[in-house]
Each structure stands twice: as structure tokens, then as C-alpha cells.
Write an enzyme that holds these catalytic residues in place. Structure first.
Site, PDB file in Angstrom:
ATOM      1  N   LYS A  52       1.510  -1.518   0.073  1.00 32.98           N
ATOM      2  CA  LYS A  52       0.089  -0.177  -0.345  1.00 32.98           C
ATOM      3  C   LYS A  52       1.005   1.102  -0.209  1.00 32.98           C
ATOM      4  O   LYS A  52       0.562   2.461  -0.816  1.00 32.98           O
ATOM      5  CB  LYS A  52      -1.138  -0.201   1.278  1.00 32.98           C
ATOM      6  CG  LYS A  52      -1.789  -0.717   0.559  1.00 32.98           C
ATOM      7  CD  LYS A  52      -2.974  -1.015   1.505  1.00 32.98           C
ATOM      8  CE  LYS A  52      -3.600  -2.592   1.732  1.00 32.98           C
ATOM      9  NZ  LYS A  52      -4.441  -3.221   3.176  1.00 32.98           N
ATOM     10  N   GLN A  96      -4.786  -1.412  10.363  1.00 29.99           N
ATOM     11  CA  GLN A  96      -4.410  -3.439   9.373  1.00 29.99           C
ATOM     12  C   GLN A  96      -4.947  -4.031   9.815  1.00 29.99           C
ATOM     13  O   GLN A  96      -4.647  -3.652  11.230  1.00 29.99           O
ATOM     14  CB  GLN A  96      -3.009  -3.349   8.282  1.00 29.99           C
ATOM     15  CG  GLN A  96      -2.691  -4.140   7.774  1.00 29.99           C
ATOM     16  CD  GLN A  96      -3.297  -4.323   6.723  1.00 29.99           C
ATOM     17  OE1 GLN A  96      -3.222  -3.765   5.887  1.00 29.99           O
ATOM     18  NE2 GLN A  96      -3.694  -5.249   6.889  1.00 29.99           N
ATOM     19  N   ASP A 119     -11.059   2.102   3.928  1.00 34.35           N
ATOM     20  CA  ASP A 119     -11.468   0.834   3.481  1.00 34.35           C
ATOM     21  C   ASP A 119     -12.815   0.190   3.643  1.00 34.35           C
ATOM     22  O   ASP A 119     -12.942  -0.866   3.195  1.00 34.35           O
ATOM     23  CB  ASP A 119     -10.331   0.386   4.934  1.00 34.35           C
ATOM     24  CG  ASP A 119      -9.214  -0.810   4.399  1.00 34.35           C
ATOM     25  OD1 ASP A 119      -9.414  -1.091   3.421  1.00 34.35           O
ATOM     26  OD2 ASP A 119      -8.878  -1.024   5.412  1.00 34.35           O
TER      27      ASP A 119
END
Ligand code: NDP
Length: 290
Positions: A52, A96, A119
Site C-alpha cells: 500500500k 491494518q 477501507d
């Protein structure tokens, strides 16, 4: 059989994003900024976050990686989330997953400001997705929809079988495929560990999307001729012949399934790169909407 090359498609989309970023900079706007919180030292999570951060560089975004040790308390993570919520220089951020067991992931996700939740895991964004409203669609399902759309895979009227009902992949995927939209309009069956007759159901699939996390679980005898298969799974399987000691395996037994497919995604190089580039698209959108 045609391979759905997620790596190549993601590269094309990155170039498109870079053009948009360059336009923003030329007109005096700020660089989109993605931040990530990483707690602990899980090898796979390190790899994913690394991809990322690297992608941010490639598309011209600013990125910030906030690392915390395994011993970090839930309160400390919640404080970091609040700081990012309040930091005007950050357009979007992710936490994460998975988090260490002593941290309640639900509480952390619920604390993210929905307008920075690139997300797409916050209940507000999941709710909007379910209602067919504009929102941050979580990265993996968004990447799969884009892959099917750009490869001109017809979804309307097709029977789509999704295996796996997680909140980050299977469930949103089933909602998007059944939505009344150009990339949806499929008839969807959502399967999970309590599903009876999984093989019989998979055999009915025109489009089979597999996200269960068990290496090479779907075999050639479970799919019909002409199926499109999307393999989300990524499992590390010990392999002494590899330098790093493991091989990455999908949930689909590629050698027996692929000869029957019209389209299939490889692992690696299929859904993974599309997931990362979808996060970049969401971040650009967060910056544009600010
Ligand atoms: P989860 O473990 O959260 O969910 C797995 C799902 O599979 C559950 O719904 C479970 O059912 C179902 N399942 C497990 N065993 C069976 C079985 N024998 N038959 C039918 N269903 C079963 O996984 P995730 O959705 O988070 O991830 C799935 C895989 O995708 C993993 O390999 C992960 O690494 C990978 N992944 C890849 C991404 C990418 O970018 N390529 C992104 C995200 C994940 P139940 O609910 O009943 O327990």
C-alpha cells in the site's frame, strides 16, 4: 480460458490515478494523503501494508505509516485513530487487520470517521453500500467489481456463487453482485461453513467468487464448463524450494479448475493488486470530496 490479469489492470488504473493527482497538483491542490496504522509484526500484514505504501509512491500520494508494537493497548490505538480523524492533512486512513487479540477490532473500526474510512469497513459505509448509496466500497469487493467490469464479464442475470461471508470480502461482495446496477444484477447465493451441498451449489455458478482462506479448496469437479472464477484466497503454504520458505496459494486448485473456465484470476497477480489499487481510488475520492 482467459486469465484476468489483475496486476496489469491495476497498473493501468494506477497510471490513471497518477494523471488525476498531477492535475490536482498543477491546479494548486494538495497531494492526497493516506495513513495506515499497523499494530504488531504479522508477516502477511507487513507485506500488505508495504504494498500500500509503495502504491502511494507510484500514484503520487503522500503516505504515513504509524507502527505500534504488539503490546499496544486498545486505548492507545483508539487515540491514534482520533488523531488521524482530526488531522486535516490526512484524507483517508486504514487500520491494518487483523489486530492483536486483546484489541477489539469492532471498537477501533467504529471509531474511524466514516468520511476518512477508505477501507469502507465502518457501519455507516457498509450501510450505504447495502442501500446502493455512494460510499467507500471496501477495497477487495471494489477491485473484483472493477476487474469484472473492465474485462466485460457479463453479470446481469448470471448465477453468482460467493463462498465465504466475511464482513470484508464475502458479504459485501454478495451485496454488490446482487445490486441493481450495471456491474451487479446477478442472482446470488452466499455460502459459508454451514452450507450443505457446497459442491452442488458451486456447480451451478456462472460466476464463482471464492474467499474462504483454505488453499486449493475448490477443485475441477466443483465447477461447470464456461464458469468465471475469482480467487480471493491467499494462503502461505510451506515450500522449501522457495527462497522465502513458502508459496502463496489461492482457494482454487488452478490446474484442475482453469481448463473449464472462461475467465479465471491467478494467485498471485489477480485480486491482490486490484485490492490495493481500489484503496488508492478510494483515497483519491476522499481527497476530492474534502
Ligand atoms: P475469513 O476467515 O474472515 O472468512 C472465511 C469465510 O469462509 C467464512 O465465512 C467461513 O464461514 C467460510 N468458510 C471457511 N471454511 C469453509 C468451508 N469449508 N466451506 C464453506 N465456507 C467456508 O476470511 P476473509 O474473508 O478475511 O479472507 C478469505 C481469504 O481471502 C483469505 O485467504 C485471505 O487471506 C484472503 N484475502 C485476500 C485479499 C486480497 O486482496 N486478495 C483481501 C482479503 C482477504 P463461516 O462464516 O461459517 O465461518
Amino acid at each position: 480460458m482467459q486469465l484476468l490479469d489483475g496486476k496489469a489492470m491495476a497498473q493501468t488504473i494506477k497510471e490513471e490515478i497518477k494523471i488525476e493527482v498531477d492535475k490536482r497538483i498543477a491546479s494548486g491542490e494538495k497531494r492526497p494523503h493516506l495513513a495506515a496504522i499497523l499494530v504488531g509484526t504479522d508477516g502477511a500484514s507487513e507485506t500488505y501494508v508495504g504494498h500500500k505504501v509503495k502504491s502511494c509512491d507510484q500514484v503520487g500520494f503522500e503516505s504515513t505509516l504509524l507502527r505500534f508494537p504488539d503490546s499496544t493497548s486498545e486505548e492507545e490505538v483508539l487515540n491514534a485513530v482520533q488523531e488521524l480523524n482530526n488531522d486535516a492533512s490526512v484524507d483517508g486512513f486504514i487500520v491494518q487487520l487483523p489486530l492483536p487479540k486483546h484489541i477489539n477490532a469492532e471498537a477501533v473500526i467504529n471509531a474511524i470517521a466514516p468520511e476518512k474510512d477508505v477501507d469502507g469497513f465502518h457501519p455507516v459505509n457498509i450501510g450505504k453500500l447495502t442501500l446502493g448509496q455512494e460510499t467507500f466500497v471496501s477495497a477487495t469487493p471494489k477491485g473484483i467489481i472493477t476487474l469484472l467490469d473492465r474485462a466485460n464479464v457479463k453479470t446481469e442475470g448470471m448465477h453468482c456463487v460467493v463462498v465465504g461471508r466475511s464482513n470484508i470480502v464475502g458479504r459485501p461482495m454478495s451485496i454488490l453482485m446482487s445490486a441493481s446496477s450495471n456491474q451487479g444484477n446477478a442472482t446470488v447465493t452466499l455460502c459459508h461453513s454451514r452450507t450443505k451441498n457446497l459442491k452442488e451449489i458451486c456447480l451451478q455458478a456462472d460466476i464463482l467468487i471464492v474467499a474462504l482462506g483454505r488453499a486449493e479448496f475448490i477443485t475441477g469437479d466443483m465447477v461447470k464448463e464456461g464458469v468465471t472464477v475469482i480467487d480471493v484466497g491467499i494462503t502461505r503454504v510451506a515450500d522449501p524450494s522457495k527462497k522465502r520458505g513458502y508459496a502463496l496459494k489461492g482457494d482454487v486448485h488452478f490446474d484442475s479448475v482453469s481448463p473449464k473456465c472462461e475467465f479465471i484470476t491467478p494467485v498471485p497477480g489477480g485480486v491482490g493488486p486490484m485490492t490495493v489499487v481500489s484503496l488508492m481510488q478510494n483515497t483519491l475520492r476522499a481527497a476530492e470530496e474534502k
